[in-house]
Design an enzyme around this catalytic site. Structure first.
Site, PDB file in Angstrom:
ATOM      1  N   CYS A  92       0.873  -1.179   0.000  1.00  0.00           N
ATOM      2  CA  CYS A  92       0.000   0.000   0.000  1.00  0.00           C
ATOM      3  C   CYS A  92       0.905   1.223   0.000  1.00  0.00           C
ATOM      4  CB  CYS A  92      -0.869   0.017   1.252  1.00  0.00           C
ATOM      5  SG  CYS A  92      -1.864  -1.443   1.441  1.00  0.00           S
ATOM      6  N   ARG A  95       1.671   1.352  -5.959  1.00  0.00           N
ATOM      7  CA  ARG A  95       1.791   0.397  -4.833  1.00  0.00           C
ATOM      8  C   ARG A  95       0.461  -0.247  -4.509  1.00  0.00           C
ATOM      9  NH1 ARG A  95       6.405   1.111  -2.065  1.00  0.00           N
ATOM     10  NH2 ARG A  95       5.525   0.023  -0.302  1.00  0.00           N
ATOM     11  N   TRP A 101      -3.807  -1.733  -1.376  1.00  0.00           N
ATOM     12  CA  TRP A 101      -3.854  -3.013  -2.097  1.00  0.00           C
ATOM     13  C   TRP A 101      -4.302  -4.018  -1.044  1.00  0.00           C
ATOM     14  CZ3 TRP A 101      -1.642  -7.939  -2.102  1.00  0.00           C
ATOM     15  CH2 TRP A 101      -1.846  -8.682  -3.281  1.00  0.00           C
ATOM     16  N   ASN A 129       0.737   0.360   6.165  1.00  0.00           N
ATOM     17  CA  ASN A 129       1.151  -0.474   5.036  1.00  0.00           C
ATOM     18  C   ASN A 129       1.850  -1.689   5.633  1.00  0.00           C
ATOM     19  OD1 ASN A 129       2.155  -1.667   2.745  1.00  0.00           O
ATOM     20  ND2 ASN A 129       3.893  -0.281   2.566  1.00  0.00           N
ATOM     21  N   GLY A 130       1.289  -2.889   5.398  1.00  0.00           N
ATOM     22  CA  GLY A 130       1.917  -4.106   5.926  1.00  0.00           C
ATOM     23  C   GLY A 130       0.840  -5.084   6.361  1.00  0.00           C
ATOM     24  N   GLU A 135      10.000 -13.960 -19.936  1.00  0.00           N
ATOM     25  CA  GLU A 135       9.743 -12.538 -19.647  1.00  0.00           C
ATOM     26  C   GLU A 135       8.693 -11.978 -20.598  1.00  0.00           C
ATOM     27  OE1 GLU A 135      10.115 -10.601 -17.352  1.00  0.00           O
ATOM     28  OE2 GLU A 135       9.899  -8.587 -18.212  1.00  0.00           O
ATOM     29  N   LYS A 157       5.089 -10.363 -19.400  1.00  0.00           N
ATOM     30  CA  LYS A 157       4.661  -9.021 -19.804  1.00  0.00           C
ATOM     31  C   LYS A 157       3.256  -9.070 -20.394  1.00  0.00           C
ATOM     32  CE  LYS A 157       6.944  -6.650 -18.130  1.00  0.00           C
ATOM     33  NZ  LYS A 157       7.684  -7.497 -17.252  1.00  0.00           N
ATOM     34  N   GLU A 184       0.471 -10.073 -17.755  1.00  0.00           N
ATOM     35  CA  GLU A 184       0.200  -9.191 -16.609  1.00  0.00           C
ATOM     36  C   GLU A 184      -0.446  -7.872 -17.021  1.00  0.00           C
ATOM     37  OE1 GLU A 184       3.368  -7.510 -14.288  1.00  0.00           O
ATOM     38  OE2 GLU A 184       4.769  -7.692 -15.931  1.00  0.00           O
ATOM     39  N   HIS A 206       7.887 -32.165 -26.299  1.00  0.00           N
ATOM     40  CA  HIS A 206       7.561 -32.947 -25.096  1.00  0.00           C
ATOM     41  C   HIS A 206       6.182 -32.602 -24.559  1.00  0.00           C
ATOM     42  CE1 HIS A 206      11.644 -34.475 -25.007  1.00  0.00           C
ATOM     43  NE2 HIS A 206      12.047 -33.247 -25.242  1.00  0.00           N
ATOM     44  N   LYS A 250       2.877  -2.604  -7.893  1.00  0.00           N
ATOM     45  CA  LYS A 250       4.260  -2.517  -8.366  1.00  0.00           C
ATOM     46  C   LYS A 250       5.222  -3.234  -7.423  1.00  0.00           C
ATOM     47  CE  LYS A 250       7.694  -1.149 -10.891  1.00  0.00           C
ATOM     48  NZ  LYS A 250       7.919  -1.802 -12.194  1.00  0.00           N
TER      49      LYS A 250
HETATM   50  C1  AGP Z   1       7.202  -7.468 -13.389  1.00  0.00           C
HETATM   51  O1  AGP Z   1       6.690  -6.937 -14.595  1.00  0.00           O
HETATM   52  C2  AGP Z   1       6.162  -7.650 -12.342  1.00  0.00           C
HETATM   53  N1  AGP Z   1       5.503  -6.420 -12.075  1.00  0.00           N
HETATM   54  C3  AGP Z   1       6.620  -8.378 -11.098  1.00  0.00           C
HETATM   55  O2  AGP Z   1       6.811  -9.714 -11.491  1.00  0.00           O
HETATM   56  C4  AGP Z   1       7.925  -7.901 -10.418  1.00  0.00           C
HETATM   57  O3  AGP Z   1       9.027  -8.149 -11.266  1.00  0.00           O
HETATM   58  C5  AGP Z   1       8.114  -8.718  -9.129  1.00  0.00           C
HETATM   59  O4  AGP Z   1       7.047  -8.420  -8.265  1.00  0.00           O
HETATM   60  C6  AGP Z   1       9.446  -8.433  -8.410  1.00  0.00           C
HETATM   61  O5  AGP Z   1       9.490  -7.094  -8.025  1.00  0.00           O
HETATM   62  P1  AGP Z   1      10.907  -6.498  -7.550  1.00  0.00           P
HETATM   63  O6  AGP Z   1      11.838  -6.557  -8.718  1.00  0.00           O
HETATM   64  O7  AGP Z   1      10.588  -5.093  -7.130  1.00  0.00           O
HETATM   65  O8  AGP Z   1      11.406  -7.329  -6.402  1.00  0.00           O
END
Ligand code: AGP
Length: 614
Positions: free
Chosen positions: A2, A27, A74, A100-101, A487, A491, A494, A510, A609
């Site tokens: 958050c 966040r 969040w 936050n936590g 990767e 992308k 998500e 396989h 994020k």
């Molecule tokens: C990446 O596009 C994602 N948003 C997510 O997987 C991110 O890489 C992951 O949460 C790790 O975050 P960090 O690099 O801040 O530790």
């Protein structure tokens, strides 16, 4: 997970709080709220949805007041709703808090409070915390600061909190354990944020609270930092912030993600500036030099990270084993922390994190340190928790990354890891000078080559329009580009919510090849360096089953171009450096498909994020 913002001083708090929340929406953004101190009362505005919804709701009312705290959420405990939104007020109506936590023992505290007549109106652990503080204050007949301190010694979990008493609104108390919290030092005012972006335009002087610390901030601009456990005063030096406001604005792009994709030439350059000295043929990384012996004598390197950062660790596994001949294991932070792994004292652990706040990665670090391993951190946020928890490290210097989908942080991580692999290869004598120099020189021109790849954006946009309605997509790569397939898939899924999977191309036979039909787009990462001929066959196998192939190839390709449905070219480079180029078209593809599908690219549903809770 958050975002919290606070202000105490002589300005009108509301605009500072709301603008601060908007900068922290990366966040979390399922609900938000502000609490303003007005004429001895607490005025509360809380709303489900984005900060803007709460802002419009509040502007219909009285938004005066020079003390205020605010929160963008969040959800962890309790679904997104107005009543679960922070801030939360204690039963007496005197105390108001944002958090936050996660309070792990909130259920036991809630039962204790209910036994003492407290009532609850939300499902959150935060409402329990603010009432527990009031319970302590009533029992001890003490000031807010003491009540907060005593309460937190009985709380388990992670928190960054901001609280004030309506009877003493010129004083705000903050505390931190496991979640980030930074104080902006104004002259007759103090600012609070989960990071520094909420108050950048007001002050560049900041204090990052350490775990186990709390502080009392006053409207006169005083700050009193104490240890929660002992109440001993702490004298912390202020930190001069390097970020500037312009760097966190969108700069004319529709989304932060596109801005950050286009910042990659600069971000890659910044991650090797002052470290990669191509003319002298050397790499200088102070953190690495300081622990050169540990790396030289390491029998194994364990890399731990999450999400996209885990993908950069996978790329690094190929590079470290290729150049430095050190065995590398790559671990998800979340798995590593719980599976009771074997960690030797002469292991070196490398933790990779853009935010420097990912709870699973942080927990893995703490476990590795307890086992005696040396932990090296690669983070993008200066002063972040992981940066401070590790023995040494290297910042990626990519600048603030606001878009939830990580782009420039990834390529900066790969750049730093590539330099480390080269340097360790040299330190361990596994490398010919000519080979080392060739890679060094090529890495130094990669930013220009990334700019060249970015010129293909219109082609990628056209391709995106053809496949934006796909239900499933496969990404294939080999060797150091297998992690790029992973990767690219991450992308896409998500930000566009299309199901996508990355696979080693050879794995198709396989099982996954059973999925191939005319409705299955297959993205093949096939530069001319490394396993190219095998990838030519993989493309033909997909085409033979009517799959659609989008291939990322080296410019001038003559074979795959004959069978693929679409090709996107990257400039020629050395195999080890191809990930820095092949990932770019995949970032653009996911961006355009998401935009065409009407998705909120910077704030995808269900995501945040920085995942600071487990
Ligand atoms: C990446 O596009 C994602 N948003 C997510 O997987 C991110 O890489 C992951 O949460 C790790 O975050 P960090 O690099 O801040 O530790």
């Amino acid at each position: 997970m958050c975002g919290i913002v606070g202000y105490v001083g002589d300005r009108n708090a509301f605009p500072i709080l709301v603008n601060g929340l908007k900068r922290l929406e990366y966040r979390g953004y399922d609900s938000s709220g502000v609490a303003l101190a007005q004429n001895g009362e607490i005025t509360l505005y809380k709303k489900q949805g984005m900060v803007k919804a709460m802002e419009e709701f509040a502007l219909a009312g009285d938004t005066s007041g020079s003390t205020g705290i605010a929160h963008t959420r969040w959800a962890t405990h309790g679904q997104p709703s107005d009543k679960n939104a922070h801030p939360h007020v204690s039963n007496s109506g005197n105390l108001v808090l944002v958090h936050n936590g996660i309070i792990e023992n909130y259920q036991a505290l809630k039962e204790l409070l209910q036994d003492n007549g407290f009532e609850f109106h939300s499902e959150t652990d935060t409402e329990v915390l603010v009432n527990f503080i009031q319970f302590i204050q009533d029992q001890e007949h003490c000031k807010l600061r003491k009540a907060v301190r005593i309460a937190l010694t009985q709380v388990t979990g992670a928190y960054a909190i901001c609280i004030y008493d309506k009877n003493k609104p010129e004083e705000v108390v903050v505390a931190k354990l496991g979640s980030p919290l930074v104080v902006g030092l104004g002259i007759n005012e103090k600012f609070i944020g989960s990071d520094a972006t909420p108050f950048l335009e007001y002050t560049k002087d900041a204090i990052y609270l350490e775990d186990g610390e709390m502080a009392t901030l006053t409207a006169k601009g005083e700050i009193d930092i104490r240890l929660i456990e002992s109440d001993r005063a702490v004298n912390t030096q202020a930190h001069k912030l390097q970020m500037d406001l312009e760097s966190i604005e969108k700069g004319g792009y529709d989304y932060f993600m596109m801005k950050e994709i286009y910042e990659q030439p600069r971000a890659i350059y910044d991650s090797f500036r002052g470290r990669l000295l191509a003319e002298q043929g050397i790499i200088k990384m102070s953190g690495l030099e300081e622990y050169a012996d540990r790396f030289r004598n390491a029998d194994r390197i364990i890399m731990t990270a999450c999400g996209t950062s885990w993908h950069s660790a996978l790329v690094a596994e190929y590079l470290f084993e290729e150049f430095a001949r050190i065995p590398v294991e790559v671990e998800y932070g979340s798995e590593f922390r719980y599976r009771n792994p074997i960690i030797h004292k002469n292991d070196v652990v490398i933790a990779i994190s853009q935010s420097g706040e990912t709870a699973d990665t942080l927990a893995a670090i703490k476990m590795a340190k307890e086992a005696g391993a040396m932990v090296f951190g690669i983070c993008n946020v200066p002063g972040s928790t992981i940066a401070r928890e590790t023995h040494a490290g290297a910042y990626t210097h990519a600048g603030p990354e606001i878009g939830v989908a990580s782009t420039k942080a990834f390529t900066s991580q790969v750049t730093v890891l590539t330099m480390m692999a080269l340097e360790l290869g040299k330190i361990r004598g596994e490398f010919s000078t000519s080979q080392y120099r060739a890679l060094l020189n090529e890495l130094s021109v990669i930013p220009k080559k990334v700019e060249k790849v970015l010129e293909s954006k219109e082609l990628v946009k056209e391709i995106s329009a053809l496949y934006k309605d796909a239900s499933n997509v496969l990404y294939l790569g080999r060797g150091v580009n297998f992690p790029i397939a992973l990767e690219g898939a991450l992308k896409l899924k998500e930000i566009s919510y299309i199901h996508a999977e990355g696979y080693p191309a050879a794995e198709m036979k396989h099982g996954p090849i059973a999925l191939i039909d005319e409705n299955m787009p297959v993205i093949v990462v096939a530069p001319n360096a490394g396993h190219y001929e095998k990838l030519v066959s993989n493309v033909q196998e997909v085409k033979a089953r009517h799959g659609k192939v989008i291939a990322v190839v080296t410019e001038g390709d003559t074979e795959i171009v004959q069978s693929a449905d679409h090709v996107i070219e990257i400039p020629e480079t050395l195999e080890a450096l191809t990930p820095l180029l092949t990932v770019i078209p995949l970032q653009l593809l996911s961006y355009y498909i998401a935009v065409m599908r009407g998705c909120d690219v910077d704030r995808p549903r269900n995501l945040a994020k920085s995942v600071t809770v487990e």
